[in-house]
Write a protein that holds these residues in place. Structure first.
Motif, short mmCIF file in Angstrom:
data_model
loop_
_atom_site.label_atom_id
_atom_site.label_comp_id
_atom_site.label_asym_id
_atom_site.label_seq_id
_atom_site.Cartn_x
_atom_site.Cartn_y
_atom_site.Cartn_z
N LEU A 128 135.65 -13.44 24.00
CA LEU A 128 136.50 -14.42 24.68
C LEU A 128 136.18 -15.84 24.22
N ARG A 129 134.91 -16.13 24.02
CA ARG A 129 134.52 -17.48 23.63
C ARG A 129 134.76 -17.71 22.14
N PHE A 132 139.05 -15.97 21.30
CA PHE A 132 140.12 -16.41 22.20
C PHE A 132 139.90 -17.83 22.73
N LYS A 133 138.75 -18.44 22.38
CA LYS A 133 138.49 -19.85 22.66
C LYS A 133 138.60 -20.17 24.14
N ARG A 134 138.07 -19.30 24.99
CA ARG A 134 138.11 -19.54 26.42
C ARG A 134 136.88 -20.33 26.86
N GLN A 138 136.43 -19.65 32.49
CA GLN A 138 137.43 -18.60 32.30
C GLN A 138 136.78 -17.30 31.83
N VAL A 139 135.74 -17.42 31.00
CA VAL A 139 135.00 -16.23 30.56
C VAL A 139 134.44 -15.50 31.77
N MET A 142 137.41 -13.92 33.80
CA MET A 142 137.98 -12.75 33.13
C MET A 142 137.01 -11.58 33.14
#
Length: 379
Positions: A128-129, A132-134, A138-139, A142
């Motif tokens: 995700l990090r 998906f650049k969260r 948000q990580v 999710m």
């Protein structure tokens, strides 16, 4: 350890099927957005898919029998937080004041199971990090959502298949899984130094996207010749039936030619050089000098491909079958075999040559004075 091997083996068996199902939508999405496929991006996306499969199978496998589950009397859920910590302190040899007990405590089941729940979602946070650049919050959110999905899967008895849950819904698992995802997001920046960044992949993809590769053309061809042609064939057959032209529908040649003309003749003329497949991957047929292709050039190009090359292949296969399978070795069949085979050899050689040189301008484009260009914009 064997309890973890079964889910991983199952994921390995299921992955090729899932990857095949996702392949075409993934390629279409990449070509529409970037105009090309960067292989490292494919590696990242498909390893992420494999990870999700593995994680899912780890929480549902092994599957017990329904009869065995029906006899269970164990608790269905634990809604008391930090129960895992209390069990660890009460059931292991761990003593904060005695360092000699720390390592043995880490080898006991009451530590291994919670540690597994943390490790399970660390890769999720990294993906995700990294890709998906969260942001971290948000990580964490999710990861909590993923954990909740896993726990509800267990609580529902695998969506109602079992009469009751065969694994316990545990609020501690939610906490540990979400912490594991957050931890993965936290360490991701350090890991990202060893791999291309998302920005680098995007820039490289857009740069490559100005060239129409063979793979990109193949994806367009696959969409047109399977999905689009199948839908148009079904629609024309239905229309002929409604008009009372069932005899036309039963005519194999007519029922084949009409959809081909619509998909590869009528649609490109109306849209100015794109079929539905080409439009999806952002390809357009134009003149060799970059000007829009006229209707007759588009029709001539498609006739050379589908009216000549495709029919040569069909004729060659038919005559080959007549001679070597049905043993109808008449003189006329040998003449037809040579008549179809010689020009077909030219088509095959042209195809292989263009494939090797990566020029990708086949004989029908040369004779029609057309080429294919990318409509992807390079910012």
């Amino acid at each position: 350890m064997s309890i973890y091997l079964l889910p991983l083996k199952t994921a390995l068996l299921a992955f090729p099927v899932v990857a095949l199902v996702l392949a075409l939508p993934f390629l279409v999405a990449q070509y529409r957005r970037y105009g090309s496929l960067v292989w490292w991006r494919a590696v990242v996306v498909y390893t992420f898919v494999f990870y999700i499969l593995s994680a899912y199978f780890l929480i549902i496998l092994p599957l017990p029998s329904r009869a065995a589950v029906a006899t269970l009397v164990s608790p269905r859920a634990n809604l008391v937080p930090f129960n895992a910590l209390r069990e660890f302190l009460a059931s292991t040899v761990f003593s904060p004041l005695h360092p000699a007990t720390w390592l043995p405590a880490l080898k006991q089941p009451w530590f291994i199971q919670p540690a597994f729940n943390v490790v399970l979602t660390i890769p999720f946070g990294v993906y995700l990090r990294y890709y998906f650049k969260r942001p971290l919050w948000q990580v964490w959110l999710m990861s909590l959502a993923l954990s909740l999905f896993f726990e509800l899967t267990q609580l529902s008895g695998l969506y109602g298949y079992y009469p009751r849950p065969y694994r316990m819904f545990d609020v501690d698992d939610l906490m540990l899984n979400s912490f594991g995802g957050w931890l993965g997001g936290l360490i991701a920046p350090a890991l990202m130094r060893a791999f291309p960044s998302r920005e680098d992949m995007d820039a490289r993809a857009r740069q490559k996207g100005q060239r129409v590769t063979w793979t990109r053309r193949f994806v367009a061809w696959l969409i047109d010749n399977t999905v689009v042609l199948g839908l148009v064939t079904a629609a024309t057959s239905l229309l002929f039936h409604l008009l009372g032209w069932d005899a036309w529908t039963r005519n194999l040649q007519l029922s084949t030619i009409v959809p081909l003309v619509i998909v590869f003749g009528f649609i490109p003329v109306v849209t100015g050089g794109t079929t539905p497949g080409k439009a999806l991957v952002r390809i357009r047929i134009v003149r060799a000098n970059g000007q829009p292709a006229s209707a007759w050039r588009l029709l001539w190009r498609e006739f050379l491909l589908y009216g000549v090359a495709l029919q040569l292949l069909r004729g060659f296969l038919w005559s080959f079958t007549e001679i070597f399978s049905k043993f109808h070795r008449s003189e006329i069949n040998f003449v037809l075999l040579a008549g179809f085979g010689v020009p077909l050899a030219f088509v095959v050689i042209n195809f292989l040559w263009e494939l090797l040189t990566r020029d990708n301008r086949y004989f029908y484009d040369v004779w029609a004075d057309t080429t294919q260009i990318s409509t992807t914009k390079n910012p």
